[in-house]
Design a protein around this motif. Structure first.
Motif, PDB file in Angstrom:
ATOM      1  N   LEU A  44      27.130  17.919  52.119  1.00 42.33           N
ATOM      2  CA  LEU A  44      27.084  18.370  53.510  1.00 42.33           C
ATOM      3  C   LEU A  44      26.021  19.433  53.738  1.00 42.33           C
ATOM      4  O   LEU A  44      25.507  19.581  54.854  1.00 42.33           O
ATOM      5  CB  LEU A  44      28.456  18.913  53.941  1.00 42.33           C
ATOM      6  N   ASP A  45      25.681  20.180  52.694  1.00 46.36           N
ATOM      7  CA  ASP A  45      24.647  21.198  52.851  1.00 46.36           C
ATOM      8  C   ASP A  45      23.303  20.573  53.165  1.00 46.36           C
ATOM      9  O   ASP A  45      22.521  21.107  53.965  1.00 46.36           O
ATOM     10  CB  ASP A  45      24.553  22.064  51.584  1.00 46.36           C
ATOM     11  N   LEU A  46      23.012  19.418  52.572  1.00 49.10           N
ATOM     12  CA  LEU A  46      21.759  18.727  52.866  1.00 49.10           C
ATOM     13  C   LEU A  46      21.777  18.125  54.269  1.00 49.10           C
ATOM     14  O   LEU A  46      20.747  18.052  54.934  1.00 49.10           O
ATOM     15  CB  LEU A  46      21.519  17.624  51.827  1.00 49.10           C
ATOM     16  N   ASP A  63      17.811  17.673  55.366  1.00 49.56           N
ATOM     17  CA  ASP A  63      16.939  17.303  54.251  1.00 49.56           C
ATOM     18  C   ASP A  63      17.282  15.874  53.829  1.00 49.56           C
ATOM     19  O   ASP A  63      17.844  15.626  52.759  1.00 49.56           O
ATOM     20  CB  ASP A  63      17.127  18.286  53.081  1.00 49.56           C
ATOM     21  N   TYR A  64      16.944  14.931  54.695  1.00 50.46           N
ATOM     22  CA  TYR A  64      17.342  13.551  54.465  1.00 50.46           C
ATOM     23  C   TYR A  64      16.559  12.911  53.320  1.00 50.46           C
ATOM     24  O   TYR A  64      17.069  12.001  52.653  1.00 50.46           O
ATOM     25  CB  TYR A  64      17.156  12.738  55.737  1.00 50.46           C
ATOM     26  N   GLY A  65      15.341  13.360  53.096  1.00 51.78           N
ATOM     27  CA  GLY A  65      14.565  12.812  51.983  1.00 51.78           C
ATOM     28  C   GLY A  65      15.222  13.125  50.650  1.00 51.78           C
ATOM     29  O   GLY A  65      15.379  12.236  49.798  1.00 51.78           O
ATOM     30  N   SER A  89      38.947  22.544  54.202  1.00 46.60           N
ATOM     31  CA  SER A  89      37.509  22.758  54.302  1.00 46.60           C
ATOM     32  C   SER A  89      36.937  21.723  55.256  1.00 46.60           C
ATOM     33  O   SER A  89      37.600  20.730  55.610  1.00 46.60           O
ATOM     34  CB  SER A  89      36.840  22.637  52.924  1.00 46.60           C
ATOM     35  N   LEU A  90      35.689  21.949  55.675  1.00 45.39           N
ATOM     36  CA  LEU A  90      35.018  20.987  56.547  1.00 45.39           C
ATOM     37  C   LEU A  90      34.850  19.659  55.846  1.00 45.39           C
ATOM     38  O   LEU A  90      34.998  18.590  56.448  1.00 45.39           O
ATOM     39  CB  LEU A  90      33.662  21.547  56.985  1.00 45.39           C
ATOM     40  N   SER A  91      34.553  19.702  54.557  1.00 48.31           N
ATOM     41  CA  SER A  91      34.386  18.471  53.790  1.00 48.31           C
ATOM     42  C   SER A  91      35.656  17.641  53.789  1.00 48.31           C
ATOM     43  O   SER A  91      35.639  16.426  54.043  1.00 48.31           O
ATOM     44  CB  SER A  91      33.974  18.819  52.356  1.00 48.31           C
ATOM     45  N   GLU A  92      36.784  18.287  53.529  1.00 49.95           N
ATOM     46  CA  GLU A  92      38.052  17.563  53.512  1.00 49.95           C
ATOM     47  C   GLU A  92      38.408  17.052  54.894  1.00 49.95           C
ATOM     48  O   GLU A  92      38.967  15.947  55.037  1.00 49.95           O
ATOM     49  CB  GLU A  92      39.165  18.472  52.986  1.00 49.95           C
TER      50      GLU A  92
END
Length: 287
Positions: A212-214, A219-221, A182-185
């Motif tokens: 990673l979706d944020l 959506d840094y806040g 996956s992209l995360s891995e």
């Protein structure tokens, strides 16, 4: 009382015959669509055959040298632009330390070569080859553990634990991040190669694993509130994530360039513009 009579009138009218309609439609098609139409006609009508393409006029040595000089200049400009990029994540420039391999070697060949050079046991080499065959051009593992086990016919049978152990060793090969599922891995594998004292590294790994979706939605806040971190620490972590390559396989076997065939050539000859239809890719039919 009505009486029958004959009247003679002269007039002009344009009749759209099927042949004229077809000619107008074909004139509007670009070369690629026109070739598709011609190929379809060749397959439907056995009486049609394609003639040889006309020879392309040869260019002089001066014009060839000029074209080569322009291409070299464009290549230099493109390379200079590629050196300052962020691996495909944002528009903030940073110097690149890695460049795509242009030797023509595929990712599969590159990984198989490393299997022979690294310290893999003979049994692990067989498992590693099955894993490499399941890695796509981007560097991601497409097959699951069960599918890899089905491809292996060894005695004694290969266990799931052996595949997991070999996959871990494959993921340490070059390029870093290859073999991820996956992209995360993929990002975590690349971050794990950094010094653990790097500022923001632990936070970056946590973000890559669960948030990673944020990052994708910027959506840094919400990200800062959920992780209970400061803006400076979040900035350091995001910089590390953006520095990773989401497609590590392309560093070894980059996608080939796709060239566009022009429909016409426009040239300035004696201060006059001349338009010529490109003879390349325009087949001629005969019955």
């Amino acid at each position: 009382m009505l009486k029958p009579s004959l009247q003679l009138k002269l007039g002009q009218s344009l009749t759209m015959t099927p042949q004229l309609q077809q000619a107008i439609r074909l004139l509007q098609l670009p070369i690629l669509d026109l070739n598709a139409q011609i190929q379809e006609a060749l397959e439907e009508n056995i009486m049609l055959e394609m003639e040889d393409l006309p020879d392309v006029p040869s260019t002089s040595a001066d014009s060839t040298a000029e074209v080569e000089a322009i291409r070299a200049d464009e290549l230099w400009q493109s390379r200079s632009t590629e050196r300052i990029q962020d691996g495909g994540w944002n528009g903030e420039g940073r110097p690149m330390s890695e460049y795509a391999d242009e030797s023509g070697q595929t990712l599969r060949d590159h990984l198989l070569w490393q299997l022979e050079m690294e310290h893999f046991e003979p049994r692990q080499v067989l498992i590693g080859e099955a894993i490499v065959d399941s890695i796509n051009d981007d560097g991601y593992l497409e097959a699951g553990i069960e599918e890899i086990l089905d491809c292996l016919d060894e005695d004694p049978p290969v266990t799931e634990k052996e595949v997991e152990k070999t996959l871990t060793k494959v993921q340490r090969l070059d390029p870093i991040g290859v073999g991820a599922r996956s992209l995360s891995e993929c990002i975590i594998l690349q971050l794990s190669q950094l010094d653990w004292k790097t500022p923001g590294l632990q936070l970056a790994i946590e973000i890559a694993g669960d948030h990673l979706d944020l990052v994708a939605t910027r959506d840094y806040g919400e990200l800062r509130r959920g992780l209970r971190t400061s803006e400076d620490d979040l900035h350091d972590a995001l910089a590390l994530i953006r520095g990773c390559n989401p497609r590590p396989g392309l560093a070894v076997s980059p996608a080939g360039a796709e060239y566009v065939i022009p429909d016409v050539f426009v040239r300035n000859v004696d201060n006059r513009w001349q338009v010529e239809i490109s003879p390349t890719g325009v087949p001629r039919l005969s019955v």
